[in-house]
Structures are given as structure tokens and as C-alpha cells.
Write a protein that holds these residues in place. Structure first.
Motif, PDB file in Angstrom:
ATOM      1  N   GLN A 178       0.862  -1.187   0.000  1.00  0.00           N
ATOM      2  CA  GLN A 178       0.000   0.000   0.000  1.00  0.00           C
ATOM      3  C   GLN A 178       0.892   1.230   0.000  1.00  0.00           C
ATOM      4  O   GLN A 178       1.802   1.346   0.832  1.00  0.00           O
ATOM      5  CB  GLN A 178      -0.909   0.003   1.222  1.00  0.00           C
ATOM      6  N   VAL A 179       0.668   2.125  -0.971  1.00  0.00           N
ATOM      7  CA  VAL A 179       1.551   3.285  -1.119  1.00  0.00           C
ATOM      8  C   VAL A 179       0.790   4.587  -0.885  1.00  0.00           C
ATOM      9  O   VAL A 179      -0.446   4.633  -0.937  1.00  0.00           O
ATOM     10  CB  VAL A 179       2.243   3.306  -2.505  1.00  0.00           C
ATOM     11  N   ASP A 180       1.545   5.636  -0.657  1.00  0.00           N
ATOM     12  CA  ASP A 180       1.000   6.945  -0.321  1.00  0.00           C
ATOM     13  C   ASP A 180       0.877   7.792  -1.586  1.00  0.00           C
ATOM     14  O   ASP A 180       1.882   8.216  -2.157  1.00  0.00           O
ATOM     15  CB  ASP A 180       1.943   7.624   0.682  1.00  0.00           C
ATOM     16  N   TRP A 220      -3.073   0.030  -3.671  1.00  0.00           N
ATOM     17  CA  TRP A 220      -2.261  -1.159  -3.438  1.00  0.00           C
ATOM     18  C   TRP A 220      -1.582  -1.608  -4.726  1.00  0.00           C
ATOM     19  O   TRP A 220      -2.182  -1.591  -5.802  1.00  0.00           O
ATOM     20  CB  TRP A 220      -3.134  -2.303  -2.943  1.00  0.00           C
ATOM     21  N   ARG A 229      10.425  -0.998   0.062  1.00  0.00           N
ATOM     22  CA  ARG A 229      10.206   0.349   0.595  1.00  0.00           C
ATOM     23  C   ARG A 229      11.104   1.382  -0.099  1.00  0.00           C
ATOM     24  O   ARG A 229      10.660   2.482  -0.426  1.00  0.00           O
ATOM     25  CB  ARG A 229      10.475   0.374   2.106  1.00  0.00           C
ATOM     26  N   ILE A 275      -3.029   1.951   9.277  1.00  0.00           N
ATOM     27  CA  ILE A 275      -2.263   3.074   8.717  1.00  0.00           C
ATOM     28  C   ILE A 275      -3.039   4.361   8.983  1.00  0.00           C
ATOM     29  O   ILE A 275      -4.253   4.342   9.181  1.00  0.00           O
ATOM     30  CB  ILE A 275      -1.999   2.904   7.201  1.00  0.00           C
ATOM     31  N   ARG A 276      -2.313   5.488   8.950  1.00  0.00           N
ATOM     32  CA  ARG A 276      -2.970   6.785   9.137  1.00  0.00           C
ATOM     33  C   ARG A 276      -3.797   7.097   7.886  1.00  0.00           C
ATOM     34  O   ARG A 276      -3.259   7.146   6.778  1.00  0.00           O
ATOM     35  CB  ARG A 276      -1.890   7.847   9.329  1.00  0.00           C
ATOM     36  N   ALA A 322      -4.574   5.897  -1.221  1.00  0.00           N
ATOM     37  CA  ALA A 322      -3.581   4.947  -0.704  1.00  0.00           C
ATOM     38  C   ALA A 322      -3.782   3.615  -1.428  1.00  0.00           C
ATOM     39  O   ALA A 322      -4.255   2.640  -0.835  1.00  0.00           O
ATOM     40  CB  ALA A 322      -3.721   4.791   0.814  1.00  0.00           C
ATOM     41  N   THR A 329       5.947   3.646   0.873  1.00  0.00           N
ATOM     42  CA  THR A 329       5.151   2.507   1.342  1.00  0.00           C
ATOM     43  C   THR A 329       4.495   2.832   2.681  1.00  0.00           C
ATOM     44  O   THR A 329       5.162   3.281   3.612  1.00  0.00           O
ATOM     45  CB  THR A 329       6.051   1.261   1.475  1.00  0.00           C
ATOM     46  N   LEU A 330       3.190   2.561   2.756  1.00  0.00           N
ATOM     47  CA  LEU A 330       2.442   2.719   3.999  1.00  0.00           C
ATOM     48  C   LEU A 330       2.279   1.385   4.723  1.00  0.00           C
ATOM     49  O   LEU A 330       2.314   1.321   5.944  1.00  0.00           O
ATOM     50  CB  LEU A 330       1.041   3.283   3.708  1.00  0.00           C
ATOM     51  N   ARG A 331       2.052   0.333   3.949  1.00  0.00           N
ATOM     52  CA  ARG A 331       1.865  -1.002   4.522  1.00  0.00           C
ATOM     53  C   ARG A 331       2.464  -2.018   3.568  1.00  0.00           C
ATOM     54  O   ARG A 331       2.276  -1.906   2.350  1.00  0.00           O
ATOM     55  CB  ARG A 331       0.377  -1.287   4.747  1.00  0.00           C
ATOM     56  N   ARG A 361      -5.948   9.375   5.395  1.00  0.00           N
ATOM     57  CA  ARG A 361      -6.152  10.776   5.006  1.00  0.00           C
ATOM     58  C   ARG A 361      -7.137  10.795   3.837  1.00  0.00           C
ATOM     59  O   ARG A 361      -6.825  10.301   2.760  1.00  0.00           O
ATOM     60  CB  ARG A 361      -4.827  11.418   4.622  1.00  0.00           C
TER      61      ARG A 361
END
Length: 198
Positions: free
Chosen positions: A76-78, A135, A149, A125-126, A133, A159-161, A128
Motif C-alpha cells: 500500500q503506497v501513499d 495497493w 520500501r 495506517i494513518r 492509498a 510505502t504505507l503497509r 487521510r
């Protein structure tokens, strides 16, 4: 006697049994014979598949880079990842490995249409609302330290997750964080070395 287990390593757990300061380790979740250890590692802040065994031959074969094997990650990316970024990830990305620039090998990268069937992470994850976000599904045949990462950050989408879903034919399909499955040698070797290569 050789033992073989696959586990779903939870988030914020070290890939080792020996204690380190106040951090959680595999010993907090899994009770296996004393001579059984993880093959390779997953970062403290990553989740997913780890193979535990006392089979030294298997350990050597999975850790020696000349025996390349596929590892599939769900990442999971930002931010709204672009086609350009995905194409860069597929070809090669220059990342820092042990203080030197390293060009990653070509890999498979796909944008997932929907969130993969994974358990919720604790803590999540945070979130927003205004920033996507999405995948990615990434399949690599190498495993440098924090490689995934570093790769996503390099193309502008940190990368968030990060969840390792499978290694060759062994996967965490249907498992929950903290889950363990004991397998027999024939099945493990078949899935890792002789099965249908995905």
C-alpha cells in the motif's frame, strides 16, 4: 528431524526469537522446537509470510542469491501512483544498499483494482481522506534490505503497509497475523522448487 512451518508475522514484531529491549519477537507468538529459526527476515514494520525451519540445506538454498526465487508483496503506497512510476519499478530503480548504489533487477508490478483480502493492521495506517492509498502487487526475485520500501520511495510513492503474501508456491492465503501452519518436507520442496512457477 526437520521441521517446516509457515507463519504470518504480525506488524511490529522482530523476525527473531531472541529478545531485544522492549520489542516483540516471534517468541511472543510462536512455540516451535528450539533449533527452528526463520529463513531470511521481514522488517519489524512489515507483515506476512516467514518460513521457519531447521533444514540447513533449505536455508542455504533460499538465502543464496544464485538460487533466485519469487517473492510476492502486497504494497500500500501513499498517493495516486502513476503509470510512469509503475513502469520505473518494473525496469530498474537505483537504491542505496549498504552505502552503495544498487540497480534493482526487473520485476513484476501491478496496480490492484481493489484492496486485497487482508486482515486489518493493528494499529491501522494513518488514513487521510484527500490522499489515495492504492495497493500494488510486486513480484521480485531478489531481497535486499528494505528493498520494496526503498523502491517505492524512489519513484515518489512511499510505502504505507507492506505484506509478503507468498514465496514461490507457499502463501499466507487464509491465515491471520500470528497464525502458524506446520508442513511436511515434500510439500515445502514441491512448492518452493518443483511446483508450477507463478
Amino acid at each position: 528431524m526437520n521441521y517446516y512451518f509457515i507463519i504470518y508475522k504480525p506488524y511490529l514484531v522482530l523476525s527473531q526469537f531472541s529478545p531485544v529491549e522492549e520489542k516483540k519477537t516471534l517468541a511472543d507468538f510462536f512455540d516451535v522446537p528450539k533449533d527452528v529459526y526463520p529463513v531470511g527476515r521481514l522488517d519489524h514494520d512489515s507483515e506476512g509470510l516467514l518460513l521457519l525451519t531447521n533444514d540447513k540445506q533449505l536455508n542455504h538454498r533460499l538465502l543464496d542469491p544464485k538460487f533466485a526465487h519469487k517473492r510476492e508483496y502486497w504494497v500500500q503506497v501513499d498517493g495516486a501512483v502513476t503509470n510512469e512510476a509503475i513502469n520505473r519499478l518494473r525496469k530498474t530503480v537505483a537504491i542505496n544498499v549498504d552505502g552503495k548504489l544498487y540497480n534493482t533487477k526487473p520485476c513484476e508490478v501491478f496496480l490492484l483494482d481493489e484492496e486485497p483480502p487482508l486482515p486489518e493492521r493493528e494499529p491501522p495506517i494513518r488514513f487521510r481522506k484527500e490522499i489515495p492509498a492504492p495497493w500494488l502487487r510486486m513480484i521480485l526475485a531478489e531481497g535486499k534490505n528494505r528493498q520494496v520500501r526503498k523502491m517505492t520511495a524512489k519513484v515518489g510513492f512511499p510505502t504505507l503497509r507492506l505484506v509478503r503474501y507468498r514465496v514461490e508456491g507457499l502463501s499466507i492465503d487464509g491465515m491471520q497475523p500470528g497464525g502458524l501452519k506446520q508442513l511436511d518436507q515434500h510439500f515445502v520442496y514441491e512448492q518452493l522448487f518443483y511446483g508450477n512457477k507463478k
